[in-house]
Design an enzyme around this catalytic site. Structure first.
Site, PDB file in Angstrom:
ATOM      1  N   CYS A   1     -43.978  34.296  34.647  1.00 23.94           N
ATOM      2  CA  CYS A   1     -43.553  34.950  35.881  1.00 23.94           C
ATOM      3  C   CYS A   1     -44.611  35.958  36.302  1.00 23.94           C
ATOM      4  O   CYS A   1     -45.377  36.438  35.477  1.00 23.94           O
ATOM      5  CB  CYS A   1     -42.211  35.640  35.682  1.00 23.94           C
ATOM      6  SG  CYS A   1     -42.260  36.927  34.418  1.00 23.94           S
ATOM      7  N   CYS A  26     -49.631  38.333  36.960  1.00 24.74           N
ATOM      8  CA  CYS A  26     -49.533  37.912  35.560  1.00 24.74           C
ATOM      9  C   CYS A  26     -49.755  36.423  35.390  1.00 24.74           C
ATOM     10  O   CYS A  26     -49.889  35.926  34.272  1.00 24.74           O
ATOM     11  CB  CYS A  26     -48.170  38.298  34.994  1.00 24.74           C
ATOM     12  SG  CYS A  26     -47.851  40.046  35.169  1.00 24.74           S
ATOM     13  N   HIS A  85     -48.887  42.429  26.418  1.00 25.02           N
ATOM     14  CA  HIS A  85     -49.102  41.637  27.628  1.00 25.02           C
ATOM     15  C   HIS A  85     -50.154  42.263  28.522  1.00 25.02           C
ATOM     16  O   HIS A  85     -49.834  42.919  29.503  1.00 25.02           O
ATOM     17  CB  HIS A  85     -47.754  41.505  28.354  1.00 25.02           C
ATOM     18  CG  HIS A  85     -47.844  40.897  29.718  1.00 25.02           C
ATOM     19  ND1 HIS A  85     -48.634  39.804  30.012  1.00 25.02           N
ATOM     20  CD2 HIS A  85     -47.212  41.218  30.886  1.00 25.02           C
ATOM     21  CE1 HIS A  85     -48.506  39.504  31.292  1.00 25.02           C
ATOM     22  NE2 HIS A  85     -47.657  40.352  31.836  1.00 25.02           N
TER      23      HIS A  85
END
Ligand code: NAD
Lengths: 471, 428
Positions: free
Chosen positions: B412, B92, B382
């Site tokens: 994160c 990510c 996301h």
């Protein structure tokens, strides 16, 4: 073990029967084994806002390496950080599965009765998370040192809270209150360690007072906590059997050279045990007119003095007062009280008790509660308490301490000889529903005997499983 | 050799609205979506036919045919075909890492202008990535007897049949990211209420950003989608409180509401030297001034999988000579509301500071009114690699619009990693 009842109710059928008929359910209490961790599980650490003992407590928790949780309150977290305690987080609103072997709470911030609500706020959500043989420790300010009558009342109120918690807790968990006088913040290590550890298995509902020690160690973490009495000489009277033998064994385990004392009639048993413990035997009747002189001479010649004196020798001569002979009265008072006073006087006068000396006397729950047929015995044992309280400031001047341990029902030859009715009642009428073991008394004595226990002086600690008698 | 560093300027960004998995973009490939975002950026900043220094982008979930996803996308775009490109992948953190890489080359003078981007689809995800199942199938093929085949099949666990890579377990712990975060959340005592509150704020803030037209020059419609599909402008704490926990067991605090949904989407950011921007008559919204990555040992150690930003940010602040409170805006990627909350709690905790960071005092407190002011991943969705670009462009624009300031980005990533950066703007 001689306690058939505990064996019986711990087998599956007995357990079922006992719980069906509402009999108390004694559990096997955790007991100390050398080199075990102080707390066999996790600790939860809390405080009323404004507490003065946060950092001191956090230091002890860090030192005993117990994995500790706190709420995310800044004062608590800062105290943990200052003590280098890597504390985890416990939020009662999102508690998860956490269970605790110990709850440690600084109540010194409680200054009024309104603020006692802090107790419920902390213990309400956490008390049911206490594991078997768990420990609840409340630490506060001695009412006599409080800054106002309201603070004194609130701090005194802690006693009622802790004693009730002791009775509510199950499965061998215990609750104690430690009053820490101003200036004694760094003297709590040995007390907290003892009360957190399985060493205090049979101690519950008790109050200990810690005052500033004359010789606070710089870094208690650097001490050898496995051999705290290394290099020390410890005298134990009545050491050949029963509780005295257990005391001698535990003090030897802690590194002391034990001088066991008993009457010549038990000389063989005494020597056997002292050989086993690498100690030395000294045969003496403590009621001899020159017992003090003999003892001083012997200790000085053989050991150059003594550091720990445990007055354990004691007898019972039970009779209701109307039937009691003068001999029965005199013998009991003479051995249990007068002899102790005389030996103390001799040892103190001659300077045989070396600097930082520790005197520990064995009193009795019956000296507090009284017991039918024991006017003589209870008188003597209450006298022991009086002696300890009165001598505490006297010996403090020479850097010594004097404390008493008051055993409740302890499984020994003496209690095994009791008639079944009083015996079973004695065993069950306490918060852990069982008798204590001689080692439980011995551990309490070893705690007072430690060089780092200089903050404990004039205390009377009951080792009685929070017996209903005299409480 | 001495070299003078230049400031790397964020000129602007463009993304497509993010869609929920298997919805509007179900038929779109990674390349389709990245191309759409890139084309929009090219149009907005007049980059047709330009030979840029480099285009750097990536996707977390990639088909093997997408080996050179970014270069292929450039070749299909109106940029000069002489623009080089490469793919990056850091879970990510991909999108933000891509921006850092482009900014670094600009700063060093190796390139004058570049584009950073990221894309992900969970609808068109490569099924073969479930390695457990692949191994089982290979093993099955090897078995000579029916008994052996049965034995192999008996070893199949339901989780292994789930083709969704994003829901798949961390290879080294066997736990999904949500399960990991549930452990961390419990460890930090993060409540359901706090998570739902953060989630509601995310939706409210993103909805407000759309309403005031803030998003107009940050995105372009795609396949009929004009806003982020996951956005619920009417989301409230009360509504969120009704959802059932999905991680952490029946008493868990993490729900489908306060965890980001699987999403599809792409984003791009234009990064250049100040000179290049000036020459082109383009604005400088902000500069990417500091960056840091960190990783934690969530396998053998006892740190939480998504806690790396909690370490990366204090390290970056120390290097930048800044305190947490000196920042004006904070963009903490909302992988899970609980992830943001544990990070904030850790920064406020003197014990974490001392025991984990070796600092004398707590890192600091984030003023919640400055946190994810235009919404976060909980509302927007996301698409893993696209999140970094979304945040960089919108934070740069917000700082610029406020007349300047410093903004933190913290993302994160799987594998116990964290990518963080600081944007600084001098305003209009
Ligand atoms: N067992 C209990 O439940 C219990 C409860 C409360 C208090 N206590 C106290 O604990 C102490 C030890 O008790 P115990 O149960 O082990 O008893 P015990 O009778 O087994 O041991 C007492 C020891 O003291 C010695 N002793 C007695 N008179 C002496 C004298 N004049 N000089 C030297 N030694 C002498 C005895 O020889 C014996 O070895 C006693 O003070 C007793 O009052 C016991």
């Amino acid at each position: 073990m001689s306690d058939l009842y505990t064996q019986l109710v711990n087998n599956p059928i007995g357990k079922l029967v006992a719980s069906n008929v509402g009999l108390p359910q004694p559990v096997k209490l955790d007991r100390w084994s050398p080199y075990a961790s102080v707390v066999d599980g996790q600790a939860l650490f809390g405080a009323a806002p404004g507490g003065r003992l946060l950092t001191a407590i956090a230091k002890v928790l860090a030192m005993v390496e117990v994995s500790t949780s706190t709420s995310l309150r800044t004062d608590l977290r800062e105290a943990c950080a200052a003590a280098d305690l890597d504390a985890a987080v416990f939020n009662p609103e999102a508690p998860g599965e956490q269970r605790f072997k110990a709850l440690v709470y600084d109540a010194s911030g409680i200054k009024s009765s309104e603020q006692l609500a802090e107790l419920r706020a902390f213990f309400g959500p956490s008390i049911r998370r206490v594991q078997p043989s768990g420990r609840v420790l409340v630490v506060g300010t001695p009412p006599e040192n409080a800054g106002s009558p309201k603070e004194a009342a609130a701090q005194r109120a802690l006693e009622g809270f802790v004693r009730s918690l002791g009775k509510e807790l199950r499965y061998g968990a215990t609750a104690q209150l430690v009053y820490v006088a101003p200036g004694a913040e760094d003297d709590i290590t040995s007390t907290l360690r003892f009360l957190l550890a399985p060493k205090s298995a049979y101690v519950s509902g008790q109050v200990l007072r810690v005052t500033p020690a004359p010789d606070t160690p710089e870094n208690p973490g650097a001490l050898d906590w496995d051999l705290p009495l290394a290099g020390k000489v410890a005298l134990v009277t009545g050491a050949s059997r029963g509780i005295g033998a257990a005391i001698a064994t535990v003090l030897a385990r802690d590194g002391a050279h034990v001088v066991g004392l008993d009457v010549p009639a038990l000389g063989d048993d005494l020597r056997d045990l002292m050989d086993e413990l690498d100690g030395s035997a000294f045969e003496l009747d403590i009621t001899d007119v020159d017992a003090g002189e003999q003892l001083v001479t012997h200790l000085t010649a053989a050991h150059g003095g003594v550091d720990v004196v445990v007055h354990n020798a004691g007898i019972t001569r039970d009779k209701t007062l109307g039937r009691m002979s003068a001999d029965q009265w005199d013998l009991v008072i003479g051995i249990n009280l007068t002899a102790e006073e005389r030996l103390n006087d001799a040892l103190l006068e001659a300077g045989t008790l070396r600097k930082g000396g520790r005197i520990v006397c064995v009193s009795s729950m019956n000296g507090i509660a009284g017991a039918a047929g024991q006017t003589n015995y209870a008188t003597s044992k209450a006298g022991v308490i009086g002696m300890v309280e009165a001598m505490a400031p006297v010996v403090a001047k020479q850097g010594h301490t004097i404390n008493a341990v008051a055993p409740g029902f302890i499984e020994t030859a003496m209690t095994a000889a009791m008639p079944i009715g009083p015996r079973e009642a004695g065993r069950r009428m306490n918060s852990v529903s069982q008798g204590g073991l001689p080692v439980d008394v011995a551990e309490a004595i070893a705690f007072f005997a430690k060089p780092v226990s200089g903050g404990l002086n004039g205390n009377v600690l009951r080792v009685c499983g929070q017996s209903l008698l005299g409480a | 050799m001495t070299q003078k560093l230049r400031r790397a300027a964020i000129v602007g960004g463009n993304r497509i609205p993010f869609a929920r998995s298997n919805s509007t973009y179900a038929e779109a490939s990674n390349q389709d979506m990245l191309a759409a975002a890139l084309e929009g950026l090219v149009s907005r900043y007049g980059l047709e036919g330009e030979r840029l220094g480099e285009v750097v982008a990536g996707a977390v979930l990639k088909h093997s045919r997408d080996r050179d996803l970014t270069r292929e996308t450039v070749l299909g775009s109106r940029l000069s075909p002489e623009t080089p490109a490469y793919d990056v992948q850091q879970a990510c953190g991909t999108g933000l890492e891509a921006a850092i890489l482009v900014a670094n080359k600009v700063a060093l003078g190796q390139i004058d202008v570049g584009i950073a981007g990221g894309v992900d689809t969970t609808s068109d995800a490569p099924i073969s990535v479930n390695d457990d199942l692949r191994r089982i199938l290979i093993d099955l093929n090897r078995q000579k007897t029916n008994a052996g085949r049965l034995r192999t099949l008996a070893g199949v666990r339901p989780g292994q049949l789930v083709p969704d890579f994003p829901r798949n377990a961390e290879p080294r712990t066997g736990l999904s990211m949500g399960e990991h975060q549930a452990i961390t959340a419990a460890r930090w005592g993060i409540t359901r209420a706090a998570q739902d509150e953060l989630t509601a704020a995310s939706h409210t803030n993103l909805a407000a950003a759309y309403d005031r037209g803030f998003m107009n020059d940050l995105m372009q419609p795609y396949l009929g989608q004009e806003r982020d599909q996951n956005l619920r402008p009417d989301s409230t704490v009360e509504k969120l409180a009704k959802l059932k926990p999905v991680f952490g067991g029946p008493d868990g605090t993490m729900t489908a509401g306060n965890s980001t949904p699987l999403s599809d989407g792409a984003s791009t950011v234009l990064i250049a030297s100040e000179e290049w921007a000036k020459e082109k008559g383009l604005p400088v919204l902000a500069y990417l001034s500091h960056a840091e990555t960190a990783a934690v040992d969530y396998v053998g150690g006892d740190e939480g999988l998504l806690m790396a930003p909690a370490y990366a940010v204090p390290r970056m602040l120390a290097r930048a000579g800044l305190t947490l409170e000196e920042l004006d805006l904070y963009e903490l990627h909302e992988a899970f509301a609980a992830q943001v909350l544990t990070t904030l709690a850790a920064w406020e905790d003197p014990v974490f500071a001392r025991e984990k960071l070796g600092l004398d005092a707590a890192v600091g407190t984030v003023d919640r009114t400055k946190l994810n002011v235009n919404g976060g991943s909980l509302a927007a969705g996301h698409p893993f690699a696209a999140t970094g670009g979304r945040i960089v462009a919108s934070l740069a624009k917000e700082l610029h619009a406020r007349g300047g300031g410093k903004g933190l980005i913290s993302v994160c990533a799987a594998g116990g990693q964290g990518v963080v950066a600081i944007l600084e703007s001098e305003g209009v």
